[in-house]
Enzyme design. Structure first.
Site, PDB file in Angstrom:
ATOM      1  N   HIS A 205     -12.929  57.636  64.499  1.00  0.00           N
ATOM      2  CA  HIS A 205     -13.950  57.908  63.623  1.00  0.00           C
ATOM      3  C   HIS A 205     -14.133  58.613  64.873  1.00  0.00           C
ATOM      4  CE1 HIS A 205     -12.940  54.254  61.535  1.00  0.00           C
ATOM      5  NE2 HIS A 205     -12.702  54.182  60.712  1.00  0.00           N
TER       6      HIS A 205
HETATM    7  S1  FES Z   1     -15.259  55.246  66.102  1.00  0.00           S
HETATM    8 FE1  FES Z   1     -14.338  53.926  64.387  1.00  0.00          FE
HETATM    9  S2  FES Z   1     -13.793  52.806  65.515  1.00  0.00           S
HETATM   10 FE2  FES Z   1     -14.185  54.017  66.923  1.00  0.00          FE
END
Ligand code: FES
Length: 240
Positions: A205
Site C-alpha cells: 500500500h
Molecule cells: S503498506 Fe500496507 S502492508 Fe505495508
C-alpha cells in the site's frame, strides 16, 4: 419422678413440653386404663444415648475432669502451634513444588529455545547492504549502514515523524540496523534499499521507511519493530 422433674430444667422448650405431656399421660392413663395399658414402652430419646469414652484420645493433662487444665494450657497450645506451623510449612513447600513443576512443564524445551535465537556473522554483510534472515518464522532485516546513512538518520527532526523515535534509540551500534521485516500496516514484507527515503518500501500500500526503519510516508502507523539483540563481539549479533 424427682429426677424427671430436675432434668426438665436443662431440656429445650419443645422437649420440656413433650415430657410434660408424656408425664401427665403416664399418671392419668395409669388411673384410667389400669395396669394392662401401662405405658411401659415409652422412653425418652435421651435415655438411650451412649456417650463414647474419648479418654484414649485426650491428652494426659486433661483426662482427669476434677483437675484444672489451666497449668498445662501453655504447653498444649505450644504443641498445637508447632503441629500447625509444621503442617503449614510442608503444605506450602508441596504447593510450591507442584506449581513450579506444572509451570515449567509448559515452558519451551531446550531445542525450541535454541530456535528462538539466531546468531548472525556480521562480517558477511557488506557496508550499504541489507540482508534478510528468517527468525521465529518472520523476516529479519540486518542492515550495514554507511556513514552517510548514519549521519542522515541521526539528523532527522523527530517532531516531523509519525512515530517519533530518535535513531540512537533504535540502534545499539549505529552501523547496524536490526528490525523485523514486517510492515506495520498490514504485515507485508518491505523491500530493502527502496522508497523515497532509501530505507525500506512496502509495495502493498506504499509505505516508505527510512534507513532507521522509521515510517516516513504511507499508511503504516508505526516504525518497523526492533527486536531484542546483543553483540557478544564485534563480528557477531545474537537476536532473541
Ligand atoms: S503498506 Fe500496507 S502492508 Fe505495508
Amino acid at each position: 419422678m424427682m429426677s424427671l422433674a430436675c432434668r426438665c430444667g436443662v431440656l429445650s422448650p419443645y422437649l420440656q413440653a413433650t415430657k410434660h405431656t408424656v408425664k401427665n399421660r403416664v399418671f392419668s392413663g395409669a388411673k384410667e386404663l389400669g395396669p394392662a395399658a401401662a405405658p411401659a414402652g415409652i422412653r425418652l430419646a435421651h435415655t438411650d444415648i451412649k456417650i463414647p469414652d474419648f479418654t484414649d484420645y485426650r491428652r494426659p493433662e486433661v483426662v482427669d475432669p476434677s483437675k484444672s487444665s489451666e497449668k498445662s494450657s501453655a504447653s498444649r497450645k505450644a504443641f498445637s502451634y508447632l503441629v500447625t506451623g509444621a503442617t503449614t510449612v510442608v503444605s506450602v513447600y508441596a504447593a510450591k513444588t507442584i506449581v513450579t513443576q506444572f509451570v515449567s512443564s509448559m515452558s519451551a524445551s531446550a531445542d525450541v529455545l535454541a530456535l528462538s535465537k539466531i546468531e548472525i556473522k556480521l562480517g558477511d554483510i557488506p557496508e550499504g547492504k541489507n540482508m534478510t534472515f528468517k527468525w521465529r518464522g518472520k523476516p529479519l532485516f540486518v542492515r550495514h549502514r554507511t556513514e552517510k546513512e548514519i549521519s542522515t538518520e541521526t539528523a532527522v527532526n523527530i517532531s516531523e515523524l509519525r512515530d517519533p523515535q530518535h535513531d540512537k534509540d533504535r540502534v545499539i551500534n549505529p552501523k547496524w540496523v536490526i528490525v523485523l521485516g514486517v510492515c506495520t500496516h498490514l504485515g507485508c514484507v518491505p523491500i530493502a534499499n527502496a522508497g523515497d527515503f532509501g530505507g525500506y518500501y512496502c509495495p502493498c500500500h506504499g509505505s516508505h521507511y527510512d534507513a532507521s526503519g522509521r515510517i516516513r510516508k504511507g499508511p503504516a502507523p508505526l516504525n518497523l519493530e526492533v527486536p531484542y539483540y546483543e553483540f557478544p563481539d564485534d563480528d557477531t549479533v545474537i537476536v532473541g
